[in-house]
Design a protein around this motif. Structure first.
Motif, PDB file in Angstrom:
ATOM      1  N   GLU A   1     -10.091  27.748  51.538  1.00 50.28           N
ATOM      2  CA  GLU A   1     -10.617  28.000  52.885  1.00 50.28           C
ATOM      3  C   GLU A   1     -10.038  27.013  53.893  1.00 50.28           C
ATOM      4  O   GLU A   1      -9.704  27.387  55.020  1.00 50.28           O
ATOM      5  CB  GLU A   1     -12.147  27.894  52.851  1.00 50.28           C
ATOM      6  N   ILE A   2      -9.902  25.743  53.495  1.00 51.03           N
ATOM      7  CA  ILE A   2      -9.294  24.745  54.385  1.00 51.03           C
ATOM      8  C   ILE A   2      -7.840  25.106  54.672  1.00 51.03           C
ATOM      9  O   ILE A   2      -7.370  25.019  55.810  1.00 51.03           O
ATOM     10  CB  ILE A   2      -9.398  23.343  53.746  1.00 51.03           C
ATOM     11  N   HIS A   3      -7.119  25.494  53.640  1.00 56.58           N
ATOM     12  CA  HIS A   3      -5.711  25.895  53.816  1.00 56.58           C
ATOM     13  C   HIS A   3      -5.593  27.030  54.831  1.00 56.58           C
ATOM     14  O   HIS A   3      -4.676  27.049  55.667  1.00 56.58           O
ATOM     15  CB  HIS A   3      -5.148  26.322  52.461  1.00 56.58           C
ATOM     16  N   LYS A   4      -6.523  27.951  54.783  1.00 55.56           N
ATOM     17  CA  LYS A   4      -6.510  29.065  55.740  1.00 55.56           C
ATOM     18  C   LYS A   4      -6.871  28.597  57.143  1.00 55.56           C
ATOM     19  O   LYS A   4      -6.254  29.010  58.133  1.00 55.56           O
ATOM     20  CB  LYS A   4      -7.487  30.141  55.258  1.00 55.56           C
ATOM     21  N   ASP A   5      -7.873  27.706  57.245  1.00 61.51           N
ATOM     22  CA  ASP A   5      -8.338  27.243  58.554  1.00 61.51           C
ATOM     23  C   ASP A   5      -7.292  26.417  59.288  1.00 61.51           C
ATOM     24  O   ASP A   5      -7.250  26.418  60.526  1.00 61.51           O
ATOM     25  CB  ASP A   5      -9.621  26.424  58.396  1.00 61.51           C
ATOM     26  N   VAL A   6      -6.441  25.686  58.562  1.00 57.33           N
ATOM     27  CA  VAL A   6      -5.422  24.850  59.219  1.00 57.33           C
ATOM     28  C   VAL A   6      -4.124  25.609  59.452  1.00 57.33           C
ATOM     29  O   VAL A   6      -3.088  25.005  59.734  1.00 57.33           O
ATOM     30  CB  VAL A   6      -5.146  23.571  58.397  1.00 57.33           C
ATOM     31  N   GLY A   7      -4.187  26.924  59.346  1.00 54.04           N
ATOM     32  CA  GLY A   7      -3.012  27.725  59.650  1.00 54.04           C
ATOM     33  C   GLY A   7      -1.963  27.722  58.564  1.00 54.04           C
ATOM     34  O   GLY A   7      -0.754  27.774  58.853  1.00 54.04           O
ATOM     35  N   HIS A   8      -2.403  27.600  57.297  1.00 49.58           N
ATOM     36  CA  HIS A   8      -1.512  27.654  56.141  1.00 49.58           C
ATOM     37  C   HIS A   8      -0.490  26.516  56.155  1.00 49.58           C
ATOM     38  O   HIS A   8       0.671  26.699  55.763  1.00 49.58           O
ATOM     39  CB  HIS A   8      -0.805  29.010  56.072  1.00 49.58           C
ATOM     40  N   LEU A   9      -0.954  25.336  56.613  1.00 45.59           N
ATOM     41  CA  LEU A   9      -0.086  24.166  56.527  1.00 45.59           C
ATOM     42  C   LEU A   9      -0.076  23.640  55.098  1.00 45.59           C
ATOM     43  O   LEU A   9      -0.782  24.135  54.223  1.00 45.59           O
ATOM     44  CB  LEU A   9      -0.561  23.098  57.514  1.00 45.59           C
ATOM     45  N   GLY A  10       0.704  22.591  54.868  1.00 42.78           N
ATOM     46  CA  GLY A  10       0.961  22.147  53.510  1.00 42.78           C
ATOM     47  C   GLY A  10      -0.085  21.230  52.919  1.00 42.78           C
ATOM     48  O   GLY A  10      -1.183  21.039  53.467  1.00 42.78           O
ATOM     49  N   LYS A  11       0.291  20.615  51.804  1.00 41.38           N
ATOM     50  CA  LYS A  11      -0.622  19.811  51.003  1.00 41.38           C
ATOM     51  C   LYS A  11      -1.224  18.652  51.778  1.00 41.38           C
ATOM     52  O   LYS A  11      -2.442  18.413  51.716  1.00 41.38           O
ATOM     53  CB  LYS A  11       0.137  19.287  49.782  1.00 41.38           C
ATOM     54  N   ASN A  12      -0.428  17.904  52.516  1.00 42.34           N
ATOM     55  CA  ASN A  12      -0.929  16.704  53.199  1.00 42.34           C
ATOM     56  C   ASN A  12      -2.000  17.045  54.227  1.00 42.34           C
ATOM     57  O   ASN A  12      -3.007  16.344  54.347  1.00 42.34           O
ATOM     58  CB  ASN A  12       0.233  15.962  53.873  1.00 42.34           C
ATOM     59  N   THR A  13      -1.796  18.117  54.974  1.00 45.23           N
ATOM     60  CA  THR A  13      -2.798  18.518  55.958  1.00 45.23           C
ATOM     61  C   THR A  13      -4.086  18.963  55.267  1.00 45.23           C
ATOM     62  O   THR A  13      -5.190  18.664  55.722  1.00 45.23           O
ATOM     63  CB  THR A  13      -2.249  19.659  56.831  1.00 45.23           C
TER      64      THR A  13
END
Length: 720
Positions: free
Chosen positions: A472-484
């Protein structure tokens, strides 16, 4: 139903509840015949459907659920008879066919269901069955096979249940008339009649089985399915044994009698069969076996037939039942939701509704249950769960996850002790914080930051909920990478193995794969023959195209000029001409100047421009005149084949499009600041300066220390 219910041949028999016992129905034989022909067409198109349908029909006929109408009665139509059309449906999961009799089919504005009373609703409330089913930890489930067919219909009413069918599904013969002997699936009265028979079974046998078994039949069946929960497996086994005894009367017969007491009576000598077969004349009934019984009963017992005996070990086909006993494990509601939901926000919403339902249930059974776990649980009926309720749902889910992964540590912390040094939580100085969750401790409790950031919640590594949160976090941050992902995650959670989980989520994300995948590389076709000629002269096969416009001065005004590029398809040599316009005449003049300097041309390839299409026609006319007048023997039998690329297919001309790019670059670098001061003469001069810039040997830096051939342009005059 109470007045008509009786036991016939080991089954309960209940009358069809007619609205008017003297009802007169129209003769709908033709309607049933038309429906049967439609069914026949479907069977011919689908052999598997035909095979399954025939097997089902032969099964119900073979088991006595249906019988063929005798010849004396098969002309009867209308009045107290009705022909029911039928069709097959498949169970969506089992792919098992069931033939449904269409009792709602109308003829002349009336159907069989119209003349039947639906009867009282004797089915248990489904909500009550399900709630009682969840009461204890050991579950018992079962079903009664072909439940409707276990309750018989009196012989005098069976003509209302007629249908047409081919014997053994043989289409080569005319369909025959059959009739059901039992209540059927599709009649509006069947659920009430069969449920009455089921409850009557429990009532009539209450002295032979336990009260729990009787109550199970009366309260825990929903139609033909039973759901019951008990406290122990032993109790479940006893209950199942009693329910089988209720459903299988052969078991009672076997316990009360011996095999030697039973003899077989053939159909021909059985008086009971006369009611279903019928008799032609009253005299036959009086003189026959109806009043005096079979002849062998008047003889001594030693002369009775003994050739066929009843095998009491055969399972009674009256009511075949199956049961499953399952002992509930430690699987929580969160585990069940995780197996069905993969979205974290949806998971919280569903859990919020579960908490609402739980509170409503507790309020009904305990009116004062307004506080749970130290906080108010009284909730309104919101259109959507509130933020507070969603936060409580999240806390509930996380507590369930932690109780599975850190059960020992949480008990130690709640008791006021420190966790064991061998625990993975030890070095984080864990505490029980807000919401009763295990959180990171540390020394920054006075920091002016959010509580969740100071004391993030522990999450175990191998947790589906943890992976759901990361996704869900990966989706919320616009599919940014691991560090984000990790940066946002650690604002609220301390996930063990977060680095690997974040990598996995980003790697398996379908959206990321779609955006980051390398584009497919098209396999290029072989080059045409005119691109790979080794022995041909330069400019025998050329590609031509325009570029520009280029602005030149003429007096005080500026006019447009266009570059015409001719590229040798085999050597990639370049020839430039200047066209004063884009019309056909200007194109022809450019081509003539080119051939005057470079010699005859075999093929010209170009884009499908309108000026070039027009030039091809006039050029052929021009070549005819030249062949006849000036060229004579030199150009005798020589012509030009002009090839046009498909419309809108500019990629077909990549060989000259690339040359245009190089020519533009060189031309503008040569002109420099003089570009705005050019006239026609200067432009032609600059075009000629470009000729020496295109060679036929590429410089390779890999061999910089070795001598390489000089780059010469491919140019040739016509007279060479």
């Amino acid at each position: 139903m109470e007045n008509s219910c009786r036991i016939v041949e080991g089954h309960y028999q209940v009358d069809l509840p007619l609205r008017n016992p003297a009802v007169q129905l129209p003769d709908n034989l033709q309607m049933a015949s038309n429906r049967l022909r439609g069914l026949q067409k479907k069977m011919k198109k689908n052999p598997q459907f035909k095979e399954d349908y025939i097997a089902f029909m032969e099964d119900i006929i073979g088991k006595g659920y249906a019988e063929e109408v005798s010849n004396g009665d098969n002309t009867k139509g209308g009045g107290q008879s009705w022909y029911i059309p039928h069709h097959g449906v498949y169970h969506p999961q089992k792919r098992k066919i069931r033939v449904v009799f269409d009792c709602a089919a109308k003829f002349m504005g009336i159907s069989l269901n119209d003349v039947l009373l639906p009867g009282p609703n004797l089915m248990n409330n489904l909500q009550g069955v399900l709630m009682r089913f969840r009461q204890y930890s050991v579950a018992v489930s079962g079903d009664i096979e072909t439940m409707f067919y276990q309750v018989k219909v009196p012989a005098e009413q069976r003509d209302l249940l007629r249908f047409l069918w081919w014997t053994k599904g043989d289409f080569s013969h005319q369909p025959k008339i059959f009739r059901m002997t039992v209540h059927l699936f599709g009649a509006g009265s069947s659920p009430s009649c069969t449920n009455y028979g089921l409850q009557k079974t429990a009532t009539d046998n209450k002295c032979e089985v336990s009260i729990k078994a009787v109550e199970t039949v009366k309260r825990d069946f929903y139609m033909d399915d039973v759901l019951k929960s008990v406290e122990t497996i032993e109790e479940a086994k006893n209950l199942v044994n009693e329910l089988k005894t209720l459903s299988n009367r052969v078991q009672l017969i076997r316990e009360a009698t011996s095999l030697s007491q039973w003899h077989h009576v053939s159909t021909r000598e059985n008086p009971a069969d006369m009611t279903s077969r019928g008799v032609k004349r009253t005299q036959d009934l009086i003189n026959g076996i109806w009043f005096k019984g079979p002849d062998f009963l008047w003889q001594s017992e030693s002369e009775w037939p003994r050739d066929v005996l009843i095998d009491l070990d055969v399972v009674d086909v009256e009511m075949k039942s199956s049961f499953t006993i399952v002992e509930a494990g430690d699987k929580s509601v969160v585990d069940m939701l995780v197996s069905k939901i993969s979205n974290w926000k949806k998971m919280k919403r569903v859990m919020a509704w579960v908490l609402i339902a739980k509170q409503k249930f507790l309020t009904k059974i305990r009116p004062n249950a307004g506080v749970v776990a130290g906080r108010s649980c009284v909730v309104q009926d919101p259109g959507q769960p509130t933020v507070e309720l969603l936060n409580r749902a999240e806390e509930f889910i996380l507590k369930e996850v932690q109780s599975s992964a850190f059960e020992r540590e949480i008990k130690e912390l709640e008791a006021g002790n420190t966790v064991s040094k061998t625990s993975v939580l030890f070095k984080f100085n864990p505490i029980i914080g807000e919401g009763g969750l295990a959180r990171v401790g540390g020394r920054i409790s006075q920091a002016d930051v959010a509580y969740e950031a100071k004391h993030p919640v522990f999450l175990p590594k191998n947790s589906s909920v943890a992976e759901m949160i990361v996704r869900e976090i990966h989706k919320d941050v616009g599919h940014l990478g691991k560090n984000t992902i990790l940066e946002i995650l650690r604002e609220r959670y301390w996930l063990f193995g977060a680095n690997g989980i974040a990598k996995k989520v980003a790697r398996e994300c379908v959206t990321c794969k779609r955006y980051q995948v390398k584009p497919c590389e098209q396999v290029m076709a072989d080059l045409p023959s005119n691109r790979v000629q080794a022995d041909g002269a330069p400019f025998e096969n050329v590609g031509v195209d325009y570029f520009g416009p280029l602005m030149v001065k003429r007096g005080r005004s500026e006019v447009k000029r266009y570059g015409v590029i001719f590229t040798c398809l085999s050597s990639r040599a370049v020839h430039l001409e200047v066209a004063h316009s884009l019309d056909t005449d200007s194109c022809n003049n450019s081509i003539r100047r080119f051939m005057a300097r470079r010699g005859p041309v075999l093929t010209i390839t170009s884009d499908n421009g309108t000026n070039l299409v027009g030039a091809e026609k006039e050029l052929r006319e021009m070549w005819k005149k030249i062949d006849q007048a000036k060229m004579k023997g030199v150009l005798n039998n020589v012509g030009i084949d002009w090839i046009f690329n498909p419309p809108t297919a500019s990629h077909f001309g990549g060989v000259w499009e690339r040359m245009i790019r190089s020519t533009r670059k060189i031309l503008y670098s040569i002109m420099g600041d003089e570009a705005r001061l050019l006239d026609d003469e200067a432009l032609v001069t600059f075009d000629n300066d470009i000729y020496g810039s295109r060679g036929y040997v590429a410089f390779n830096s890999q061999y910089a220390d070795k001598p390489q051939r000089k780059s010469y342009p491919f140019t040739r005059s016509f007279c060479e």
